[in-house]
Enzyme design. Structure first.
Site, PDB file in Angstrom:
ATOM      1  N   GLY A 215      -3.093  -2.270  -2.820  1.00 34.04           N
ATOM      2  CA  GLY A 215      -2.487  -0.965  -3.095  1.00 34.04           C
ATOM      3  C   GLY A 215      -3.358  -0.085  -3.954  1.00 34.04           C
ATOM      4  O   GLY A 215      -4.586  -0.199  -3.973  1.00 34.04           O
ATOM      5  N   ILE A 216      -2.700   0.770  -4.704  1.00 30.75           N
ATOM      6  CA  ILE A 216      -3.392   1.815  -5.455  1.00 30.75           C
ATOM      7  C   ILE A 216      -3.266   1.506  -6.953  1.00 30.75           C
ATOM      8  O   ILE A 216      -2.328   0.853  -7.360  1.00 30.75           O
ATOM      9  CB  ILE A 216      -2.762   3.175  -5.053  1.00 30.75           C
ATOM     10  CG1 ILE A 216      -3.626   4.348  -5.408  1.00 30.75           C
ATOM     11  CG2 ILE A 216      -1.362   3.347  -5.569  1.00 30.75           C
ATOM     12  CD1 ILE A 216      -3.282   5.609  -4.607  1.00 30.75           C
ATOM     13  N   GLU A 238      -3.886   0.064   3.883  1.00 34.42           N
ATOM     14  CA  GLU A 238      -3.768   1.521   3.882  1.00 34.42           C
ATOM     15  C   GLU A 238      -5.033   2.145   3.287  1.00 34.42           C
ATOM     16  O   GLU A 238      -5.616   3.057   3.844  1.00 34.42           O
ATOM     17  CB  GLU A 238      -2.555   1.850   3.027  1.00 34.42           C
ATOM     18  CG  GLU A 238      -2.403   3.259   2.617  1.00 34.42           C
ATOM     19  CD  GLU A 238      -1.132   3.401   1.788  1.00 34.42           C
ATOM     20  OE1 GLU A 238      -0.125   2.743   2.131  1.00 34.42           O
ATOM     21  OE2 GLU A 238      -1.143   4.150   0.809  1.00 34.42           O
TER      22      GLU A 238
END
Ligand code: COA
Length: 435
Positions: A215-216, A238
């Site tokens: 993720g981020i 992503e």
């Protein structure tokens, strides 16, 4: 008319291009490090020509001048993701926030929910066939461009020509704004001891041959730093940043065991340093696809041994995960978290991990709480949650009762908050947790 004539005949400056935007229009911007900042700046310069222009996009890495105080009469930002530059606008009432899964954003543009009048995008120069690459941000750009009445593109030789379904024809673009400036860089964070400990716990759950989504935030880098002794890892994520490139260069990530897109990383956008942008330029080992494909849980699940690793701000004792708001304050968004939690949960041998430091605000606040702050949005539902990791260890919640979840979470809470959490949970369950 050949593509060259169309391309050369429709090159204009950003100041001229924004004249195609009319008062009351909804304007979709490309996002992250592909934000068309020359167009955004020109729009702000011409602010007096505009009233009620809605500017909609995902992650903002620019300065978001259009969302600053004083711009209210001219522009209104509609955030599909809230970041540092847009938090004040969204929480101060000068902007709006639209909750959505990242995987749904292309369809918001194409199915009439969020029709854009103008799409402002950022592409590489065309090849000999008049085809540009969407570069570092493929995600929703093509969907927005396909449906918009007018498409304005910054054409930048610094935009890498990424591979995959990452192309758009010059024929699908109305105006070309030549620019030549380096992309915004995301400098890798310096990892704290807490982040390193979290990274090690997460890495202990990653088997050789697994496919990863990261993720981020800074935790993905901490996890990647702890994976150096693994073998044959793959990426279906992503987003990626420099950490993935380093592990590809060392041969740790080679995508050889993937059950979908063997031999290449699959991503929808990327942010990192200039080195990463050069690394992905023309590199068939990094394939970029639209987000409604990459983040589709049914696609993610076709990767066996899929491990998703995302971060959050709070987890309550039932395992409800708040990742995007602190109470009513929207600090981020759902992004692809739920997409990947669900996809990894459905994958054969898969696992979804939510990782976080056990405390925030310099140790004053526990991130494991009896109840989420009033108004907090639940990003990962308690029925979807699988594994929570802090620097104190790993709590597997999937298939556990509420009482077992509380006990597992308290074990990985910061020791100075464990007593209070234990008291709260014993009040709630009416018996000691050890029973
Ligand atoms: N109580 C109060 N404040 C808290 C808090 C809590 N429980 N948890 C975090 N904060 C504060 C931090 O102190 C920090 O404040 P600051 O900006 O003033 O320093 C801020 O909230 C952001 O937290 P931090 O942990 O530094 O964020 P991060 O950059 O590591 O990102 C998330 C963490 C959860 C915000 C980020 O991962 C996210 O947006 N997740 C949701 C989307 C997602 O998972 N997408 C995945 C696919 S890419």
């Amino acid at each position: 008319m050949g593509w060259e004539q169309h391309y050369l005949g429709r090159q204009i400056t950003a100041d001229e291009a924004v004249k195609a935007i009319k008062p009351g229009n909804r304007v979709a911007f490309g996002h992250a490090v592909a934000e068309p900042t020359a167009i955004a700046d020109a729009l702000v310069r011409a602010k007096d020509n505009y009233r009620d222009v809605e500017i909609v996009h995902m992650v903002c890495m620019g300065n978001a001048e259009y969302a600053k105080p004083g711009m209210e009469a001219h522009f209104r930002h509609n955030a599909l993701f809230v970041g540092a530059a847009t938090r004040d606008a969204v929480n101060g009432g000068r902007g709006d926030f639209t909750p959505c899964h990242f995987s749904d954003i292309p369809s918001l543009f194409t199915d009439g929910c969020l029709p854009a009048d103008v799409a402002c995008i950022h592409v590489s120069p065309p090849d000999e066939n008049g085809i540009c690459s969407l570069g570092v941000s493929v995600d929703y750009t093509k969907a927005a461009a396909k449906m918009a009445k007018v498409v304005i593109a910054e054409v930048n030789p610094c935009m890498p020509r990424t591979m995959g379904e990452s192309f758009i024809s010059t024929e699908d673009i109305d105006w070309f704004v030549p620019v030549n400036r380096p992309l915004i860089e995301l400098v890798p964070p310096v990892l704290t001891d807490v982040e390193k400990a979290i990274g090690k716990h997460c890495a202990s759950l990653v088997k050789d041959g697994a496919t990863l989504q990261l993720g981020i935030g800074s935790l993905p880098d901490a996890v990647l730093a702890a994976l150096t002794d693994k073998n044959d890892l793959g990426i279906h994520s992503e987003m990626i940043s420099d950490g993935v490139m380093h592990l590809m260069t060392r041969g740790v990530i080679n995508n050889s065991q993937k059950t979908l897109h063997k031999g290449c990383c699959v991503v929808t956008f990327l942010m990192g340093t200039q080195r990463l942008y050069e690394f992905v330029d023309g590199n068939p080992e990094v394939q970029m696809y639209p987000v409604d494909y990459v983040n589709n849980p049914a696609v993610i699940a076709q990767n066996d041994n899929m491990v998703s690793i995302n971060a959050c701000v709070q987890v309550d004792l039932m395992g409800q995960v708040a990742s995007e708001s602190i109470g009513l304050k929207q600090i981020s968004a759902t992004g692809g978290q739920t997409d990947f939690v669900r996809g990894a949960n459905m994958s054969r041998g898969g696992r979804s991990i939510i990782a976080m430091p056990s405390t925030a605000a310099g140790g004053k606040i526990s991130k494991i709480v009896p109840l989420l702050d009033t108004g907090a949005a639940v990003t990962t539902h308690r029925c979807d949650v699988d594994t929570i990791v802090t620097e104190y260890g790993i709590a597997r919640l999937k298939g556990r009762t509420l009482r077992e979840r509380a006990a597992a979470l308290i074990r990985i809470a910061h020791p100075s908050f464990q007593g209070g959490l234990l008291e709260e949970s014993e009040k709630r369950f009416g018996c000691p947790l050890s029973r």
